[in-house]
Design a protein around this motif. Structure first.
Motif, short mmCIF file in Angstrom:
data_model
loop_
_atom_site.label_atom_id
_atom_site.label_comp_id
_atom_site.label_asym_id
_atom_site.label_seq_id
_atom_site.Cartn_x
_atom_site.Cartn_y
_atom_site.Cartn_z
N GLU A 60 24.76 69.65 43.19
CA GLU A 60 25.92 69.17 44.28
C GLU A 60 25.30 69.19 45.72
O GLU A 60 25.74 68.01 46.36
CB GLU A 60 27.11 69.58 43.70
N LEU A 99 25.28 62.49 40.65
CA LEU A 99 25.86 63.72 40.70
C LEU A 99 27.11 63.54 39.44
O LEU A 99 27.14 64.64 38.41
CB LEU A 99 26.75 63.95 41.44
N SER A 133 26.57 66.10 36.15
CA SER A 133 27.09 67.63 36.10
C SER A 133 27.62 67.35 34.84
O SER A 133 28.29 68.38 35.05
CB SER A 133 28.80 67.71 37.62
#
Length: 1595
Positions: A872, A618, A622
């Motif tokens: 997420e 993640l 991101s």
């Protein structure tokens, strides 16, 4: 050199002569490439000139320019043209139509018809006037002159289109183009003469991505091979011709390779024309790849090269290829020793290399001239026979020679240009080869472990720990979580400390030291050479058992660009975790995501889910998406994801549809999930309202590699993830096996059902591949019906697993079986490896593409920033196993918070407007101008503001970027705003009606007050008139006035009793003693602690069980035992929560009741306390009569009353003080002494009546003006603070964040306890403090200017009223009474000032002009701002008019329901809001005093972690698992607690900071199961505050 003529023995002169005159000076070069025997050099020059003259017009007709390179990035974007299927097109669209079809692997790209302006172009006719029965057929003999302009001569040759595109393409488009030609089983350009420079180019770069697979039989064994074609060593057969021949060389070659497919374009192909401009001298190459069957034409892989045009004109190509060939095959009309090419032919005959001569004018069968030399006649021969003879002959020749051909070796020839020999390409290759040298002699199964240490065991261990963190199993959840986090931290440190390999160091260096073009070459080279290295000479026997045995080793040996980027991702994540750069990393780790973003923009896929670890990194994903936003802006993307069983053609379908390059090969290709951007052209952006399509390709479901592992769980996880990400998901079904279809459909249906439950609404299209007969309409209808039935059946099964009420698939998702099911033909037209893609498959791809883009045009897609959040949310929910329960839709939450903020503004606009109206009407009521208030009047006053709010709401829901999410709440919020408006109107009416009632009640008080003032004025006037002519001595006048004043005060004291101070609590105790004398003396003595009724941990001591059965004693005994053992009384947690809510509500209602007494205007009366106690008693009785198992002891009622009255004591005392100061005759009159003395002096000095009357009016206006200014400034300040004060400008959540920050900064435990146990009181106190601080800080800059402005406006209104009253009197010949009436009426809605205030004064002979002048002079004096101070609002204004009260009344209209576990209260700004309660600030349960079962150990669990566990809690003597807390019903069912394994650092810091305070308060300890985890103590105050800010950003 002497030439042997042996080859030409037996050739007649007649045959030689027959060849004369092949070429005419006027003929165009035809597809059969007219020969040049017997033609003069001048003719050659003329021919070259003619050819060059054709090139420029050709490029112009095709809209191509040599200097403007076609770029891969441009042709891959979505354009309007790419949405249409073109079987024919205009000439100017020929290039883009060709490229579009080629990228979709449609081999019909060569067969595109040109639209003509008129059918006249297709048919020639001659104009004549002959009648139908006349004429001669011989008159219609066609004109065969070379210059006759026919459609045949005008048509652009298909191969000219291909070569023109090739010549104008950049390096990467060339490579893509050749790769696609290869996939179409077309011949590929090997040597390409540049028509402009005449230089021959070998496009080696274009072959680098192509691999060929074939199978060979070795006895009964089948050997499979896959090799990059540029390095494959195979025999090569070279075909060329001399002169003009009647048979097609290319067609003959096709019969050898694949007789059903035109591998080489030939003269009889559709679209072929006589004019061919660019193909002469081009050499094409194709490979025959055997399938390991007995029917294979060749047993080994064989390359076939084809030189177009007369070989004699292209000696360079002829020399290179004849030297490199294993077998040379030459076409010529006949063997003629007088032919100008005779020497070349003889030379080929002489050398040892096999030679086959195909004679087009000879009828003989195959004839062996000598060893390795054959001739075959073609004239009048059956094509099949010729082909078979030629095949056998070639095979015989190949058996005789060991010569092999390697494509890469062509570059060794010095007289040709190699496309790779340019600076950018060379630098990319050199850098890559330097990296690849490090892999030499390394065990393939160990290279990842050696060179990519961060992504191996360490990363897999971290993933495992992360899953354990989200799926707690033990009893000590927080301790286990702490241990997991510590281990995860150590793993990150190990990753960070691991030595960066030289391989990765070189990669980072190259990625950062090149421009975009160089970097593209580097990445392409790296991908090519890595694929070559890891698949080098892999041969395996086609036995499943053997494959299974080496499967794990093969996976370990897989090493590609995606693994390097995975390593980069892990380097970034580890550096982010430890917050420092890696030792050997030459750049700062924060720049790594930028490189990955650049790669995505350049068309490389990015790994979204690590297929080996089955985990989404993640932090890395991101960061990359954030960088993508930095580079492209926050673009709107349409996410297209695909699901299907492995090896069902998902990646192939996506590659064909969008020209992508997802890995495809036999077996399991894609692992995990990859995403790739497809750009949308500017024209299409305007139509589709999206900027990019983001394609997400996934590994196949039901993976063989996962057999033995949790395959089903993994598939469900993957399906849920990609369905959740996608705006549209393609469900790829392969074949027609019902059981296979059922398996995947159940997984898919379950994924969509989960989306429905978490309020996500993706759509889907089913793609049914490999359908045998897709043209049969009835069969398709039957197939769709079966699919619908299967989907409905799977829906019922999935509904049981997901606990969802759904009977059919359409209950889960909008689905149209007619339009959302696509049938695909088989991919291959024949049997691989030589089969080309099926054109019907390509058409199906086009239809699907159009359907997808139609879906995209109807969808609003998702912004890149929102996609980051969605990924997420989905992944965190999947980590928690129970997806629906754990999913937290951050985008929806964010949109809802934004809506709440807007709602707060809308409701404040209505409230603010009504405050102005209320103020005006309140003034009018006090001035006795109006005597009733109607709701309709208030609604009318609010109409304009209401319309503005409606307009603002409409714009917000229509124009906000999240309008698609917001639309679900539009109706409910419109209703809510109408309710708010109705409530505001009703509240205002109620308050104004109370003012009306109180006006009547205090009329006598006001009359007495006015009478006293008027009498004082008259008496002081009489005294002044007596002294007027006796003395002018100031001292004497003062003495006389003081004497008069003292006598008057004595008279007031004698006639009117003073208003005394009050002792509220004494009155309360007296009333309670009268009612509850039976309450123990000890309880009264301890009454200083009565406030505990609000803050007490348990109400067990305040209640007793209802008598319901004869076994009550036994029950009591059991409960008392439980109480001793557990620390609980006879009450469950549910009962405790219920009583606490009851107490909170009673406190709120009594607050309103106390405010309605309006003590500042009416004064205090002991009956108010009786009224309060009566109300509280009634509420207690009502509660006891409800469905509760207990009754309250008297002590509860006593403490509740005492607590409420103590809370209100200061407020009531202050309000009574205001009343006393305004109404106690002595106090009030004493305040007016200076005013009376001033008027007394004026009388003494003989001032005019106008001057005295003016001063009296001004003195009377002083207090009303002061009140008006303070009220108006208070309202203005409240409005300003709603926009300027950070803590008050947003929604309720933001306000709470500021409260928690302030508490942390102050570190006051008692304030914390007040916040936790009395949230409303603390909110009120906080808002009051914020207002006081704001007024103090902004007094000079904002508050005082507002007051001055309000004074000025008011002064103008007063003087305007005075002037208009004077005019009115003059017009109507009125007196002072008329003037006063007009004056007060005009100010009736501005000031509480009426005619009656001056009713007792005599005002004869007033000069009104002079009166105006006096007022103009006196007003500024009495309206001076010198009395305005920072704390004056509290001193001057009644509570309800103060800015803090105005703000609190706005903010308190919200939800105050507390979490049944931790006590945190819902942060919704709407009271009685729809949906579940929620709060992001959940606390540690021990803060509320909770302990573990049968212990005194304070609980360290967060409810957000409890709800992920199987731990249990008790409600009404029943136990429930925490992860099914809603099953407990009641308040538990009304809460949505989103699982979070981390817990808010804020509360961890609080527990550590105030551990001792909490233990002392609850007389319990944080020990045993409740021991505070070590990592909690690492949180500092700033970390705590920062965690709040992060939480706000994501909420």
């Amino acid at each position: 050199m002497a030439v042997s003529w042996a080859l030409f023995k037996g050739v007649s002169i007649k045959d030689i002569c027959a060849t004369a005159g092949w070429a005419s000076p006027h003929t165009f070069r035809e597809n059969k490439d007219t020969g040049t025997a017997g033609v003069s050099p001048e003719h050659h020059l003329q021919q070259e000139k003619t050819e060059s003259e054709k090139i420029e017009p050709l490029f112009r007709r095709l809209n191509l320019h040599r200097d403007n390179k076609l770029r891969a990035a441009d042709v891959l974007q979505i354009t309007e043209h790419s949405l249409q299927s073109h079987e024919s097109c205009a000439e100017e669209e020929l290039i883009q139509t060709f490229i579009h079809k080629l990228l979709m692997m449609n081999y019909r790209a060569r067969y595109i018809n040109i639209n003509k302006a008129s059918d006249q172009d297709q048919t020639q006719q001659r104009d004549n006037d002959s009648s139908e029965d006349e004429g001669n057929i011989f008159d219609y003999v066609p004109d065969n002159t070379p210059l006759s302009k026919t459609s045949q001569s005008e048509r652009i040759h298909p191969m000219d289109v291909q070569v023109a595109v090739f010549l104008c393409a950049d390096d990467f488009l060339k490579q893509l183009m050749v790769t696609k030609l290869s996939q179409c089983q077309y011949a590929l350009p090997l040597l390409v003469p540049d028509p402009f420079t005449q230089q021959t180019e070998f496009p080696l770069w274009t072959f680098r991505q192509i691999s060929k697979s074939w199978k060979m039989r070795n006895n009964n064994e089948i050997i499979s091979q896959t090799q990059p074609i540029y390095k494959a060593e195979t025999p090569m057969v070279f075909f060329f011709r001399f002169g003009s021949v009647s048979s097609s060389k290319s067609q003959l070659m096709n019969s050898l390779i694949n007789e059903k497919h035109n591998t080489f374009f030939h003269r009889n192909c559709p679209g072929s024309s006589r004019t061919r401009v660019l193909m002469d001298g081009v050499v094409e190459i194709a490979w025959f790849c055997p399938s390991g069957k007995n029917t294979d034409k060749f047993t080994n892989c064989v390359a076939f090269c084809n030189l177009h045009g007369d070989a004699g004109d292209h000696e360079k190509q002829l020399q290179i290829l004849t030297e490199m060939a294993s077998v040379n095959v030459v076409l010529l009309p006949r063997l003629d020793r007088n032919d100008r090419h005779a020497a070349k032919i003889q030379n080929l005959f002489t050398i040892k290399k096999p030679l086959i001569c195909l004679l087009t004018e000879d009828q003989s069968t195959v004839m062996k001239m000598k060893k390795g030399k054959f001739q075959i006649g073609l004239k009048y021969r059956n094509k099949s026979d010729v082909s078979e003879e030629l095949r056998r002959t070639i095979n015989d020749c190949l058996l005789e020679t060991s010569s092999t051909f390697r494509l890469e070796d062509v570059s060794n020839h010095s007289d040709i240009r190699v496309d790779e020999k340019n600076d950018d390409c060379n630098r990319g290759r050199e850098a890559t080869e330097q990296m690849m040298s490090l892999l030499e002699n390394k065990d393939l199964t160990k290279i990842k472990e050696l060179f990519l240490p961060c992504q191996g065991k360490l990363w897999h261990q971290w993933c495992q720990k992360n899953k354990q963190l989200h799926r707690p199993q033990g009893e000590t959840i927080e301790m286990e979580a702490s241990e997991n986090k510590e281990e995860m931290k150590k793993i990150r440190e190990q990753q960070h400390d691991s030595v960066m390999s030289e391989f990765m160091t070189l990669f980072n260096k190259e990625m950062n030291s090149h421009n975009e073009h160089e970097r593209m070459f580097f990445l392409k080279w790296l991908r090519i050479l890595l694929d070559e290295h890891t698949s080098a000479d892999k041969e395996h026997k086609a036995k499943q058992t053997e494959l299974e045995r080496i499967s794990e080793e093969l996976q370990a040996a897989t090493f590609g660009l995606e693994h390097i980027m995975r390593e980069i991702g892990q380097i970034y994540e580890s550096c982010s975790s430890v917050k420092k750069n890696k030792k050997d990393l030459q750049i700062h780790f924060s720049s790594l995501p930028s490189l990955a973003a650049e790669m995505m923009i350049s068309g490389f896929p990015l790994e979204l889910m690590d297929g080996d670890a089955a985990h989404v990194p993640l932090v890395w994903i991101s960061a990359v998406l954030d960088q993508l936003i930095q580079k492209l802006g926050d673009q709107r993307v349409f996410v297209l994801s695909v699901l299907g069983i492995q090896s069902s053609g998902k990646s192939t379908m996506l590659n064909a549809m969008f020209g992508l390059q997802f890995a495809v090969s036999a077996g399991r290709c894609t692992r995990g999930a990859f995403m790739q951007l497809v750009r949308v052209s500017e024209e299409m952006k305007r139509q589709m309202k999206i900027d990019y399509i983001l394609v997400v390709d996934t590994e196949g479901l039901r993976a063989l590699e996962l057999a033995g592992r949790s395959t089903r769980y993994h598939d469900n996880e993957l399906a849920t993830f990609v369905v959740g990400i996608g705006n549209l998901t393609l469900i790829n079904i392969f074949g027609e096996n019902p059981s296979e279809m059922q398996d995947i459909l159940q997984i898919v249906v379950q994924a969509f059902m989960r989306m429905k439950k978490v309020n996500l609404t993706p759509s889907c299209v089913f793609v049914h591949q490999n359908v045998s007969d897709i043209t049969a309409g009835e069969k398709n209808m039957e197939g769709k019906r079966r699919l619908q039935e299967t989907l409905d059946e799977m829906t019922k099964l999935a509904a049981k697993d997901e606990v969802c009420d759904a009977e059919c698939f359409s209950d889960v998702i909008r689905f149209d079986v007619q339009n959302d099911v696509k049938y695909f033909a088989q991919l291959w037209e024949g049997s691989p490896p030589m089969a080309p893609p099926n054109p019907n498959y390509c058409e199906n791809i086009q239809e699907l593409k159009e359907s997808i883009l139609f879906h995209a045009s109807k969808s609003h897609g998702i912004m890149l920033k929102d996609l980051t959040v969605r990924i997420e949310d989905l992944w965190k929910a999947l980590l928690s196993e129970r997806f629906v329960f754990s999913f937290r839709n951050s985008l929806e939450i964010s949109a809802y918070r934004k809506l709440e903020t807007e709602y707060s503004k809308w409701s404040w606009s209505l409230r603010s407007a009504m405050m102005e109206t209320e103020n005006k009407l309140h003034n009018k009521i006090e001035n006795e101008v109006i005597h009733e208030v109607e709701e309709n009047d208030l609604q009318t006053e609010l109409k304009n503001t209401s319309e503005e709010v409606e307009k603002s709401m409409s714009e917000f829901f229509e124009k906000d970027k999240d309008k698609d999410i917001l639309i679900q709440w539009k109706t409910s919020f419109e209703i809510k705003i109408k309710d708010v408006q109705g409530n505001i109107v009703r509240e205002t009416k109620k308050k104004l009606n109370e003012v009306l009632q109180q006006r009547v009640l205090k009329k006598e008080i006001d009359a007495q007050k006015t009478h006293r003032e008027d009498t004082l004025y008259e008496k002081s006037k009489e005294l002044a008139l007596k002294l007027k002519y006796k003395t002018n001595d100031e001292e004497t006048l003062k003495k006389e006035f003081d004497s008069f004043w003292a006598q008057w005060i004595k008279k007031i004291i004698k006639d009117t009793p003073p208003i005394k101070n009050i002792d509220l609590m004494r009155d309360v105790r007296e009333i309670l003693r009268d009612v509850y004398g039976s309450v123990s003396v000890d309880h009264w003595r301890e009454s200083s602690e009565y406030n505990k009724v609000v803050t007490v941990q348990s109400y067990s001591d305040y209640v007793q069980l209802k008598k319901s059965s004869g076994i009550i004693k036994q029950v009591k005994h059991a409960l008392n035992s439980a109480k001793e053992m557990l620390g609980y009384g006879p009450l469950s947690n549910e009962d405790e929560t219920q009583i606490r809510s009851f107490v909170t509500d009673v406190v709120q209602q009594t607050d309103k009741e106390i405010q309605s007494f309006n003590i500042s205007k009416m004064g205090y009366n002991k009956s108010f306390i009786q009224q309060l106690t009566g109300y509280i008693k009634a509420r207690v009785v009502e509660h006891e009569e409800g469905r509760v198992k207990y009754v309250f002891k008297n002590e509860f009622f006593v403490d509740l009353v005492l607590s409420i009255c103590k809370r209100a004591n200061n407020m009531i005392t202050d309000q009574h003080k205001m009343f006393r100061e305004a109404n106690d005759p002595v106090i009030y009159v004493e305040k007016k002494r200076e005013e009376y003395y001033s008027i007394f002096q004026k009388y003494c000095r003989g001032a005019t009546s106008a001057a005295i009357f003016g001063e009296i009016i001004c003195q009377k206006l002083k207090e009303p003006v002061e009140q008006s200014v303070y009220k108006k400034t208070a309202r203005d300040l409240a409005n300003e603070m709603r926009t300027e004060c950070p803590s008050l400008e947003g929604n309720r959540l933001k306000l709470e964040k500021h409260i928690l920050e302030t508490l942390a900064e102050e570190e006051d435990f008692y304030k914390y306890m007040n916040y936790i146990h009395n949230p409303r009181d603390h909110f009120k106190s906080f808002i009051s403090d914020e207002v006081s601080r704001y007024i103090t800080d902004k007094f000079s800059d904002s508050v005082l200017p507002k007051m001055k402005e309000n004074i000025e406006v008011l002064q103008q209104k007063i003087m305007k009223a005075a002037h208009e009253s004077t005019e009115h009197v003059q017009v109507n010949s009125g007196d002072a009474g008329l003037w006063l009436k007009s004056f007060t009426q005009q100010l009736s809605d501005v000031l509480i000032f009426s005619e009656k205030d001056l009713s007792g004064l005599k005002h004869d002979d007033v000069n009104f002009k002079l009166l105006e002048d006096v007022m103009r002079k006196e007003l500024p004096v009495i309206m001076s701002d010198s009395s305005f101070k920072t704390n004056a609002f509290n001193e001057k204004l009644d509570l309800k008019f103060r800015p803090d009260e105005l703000l609190f009344s706005h903010f308190c209209q919200c939800c105050w329901v507390q979490c049944p576990f931790c006590g945190a209260f819902c942060t919704s700004i709407i009271e009685n809001h729809p949906g579940d309660h929620s709060v992001p600030f959940h606390r540690v349960n021990g803060i509320k005093g909770w302990t573990y079962y049968q212990t005194n150990d304070l609980c360290t669990d967060f409810c957000t972690t409890l709800v992920t566990s199987r731990k249990r809690f008790r409600v009404s003597d029943k136990w429930f698992p925490c992860n099914e807390y809603k099953e407990a019903g009641g308040v538990y069912a009304e809460w949505d607690i989103t699982p979070d394994p981390h817990g808010l650092p804020y509360w961890k810091w609080f527990v550590c900071k105030f551990q001792e305070n909490l233990e002392n308060r609850y007389k319990k300890k944080f020990k045993g199961d409740g021991e505070i985890p070590v990592d909690w103590k690492t949180n500092k105050k700033q970390d705590a505050i920062q965690s709040l800010k992060k939480l706000i950003v994501t909420n």
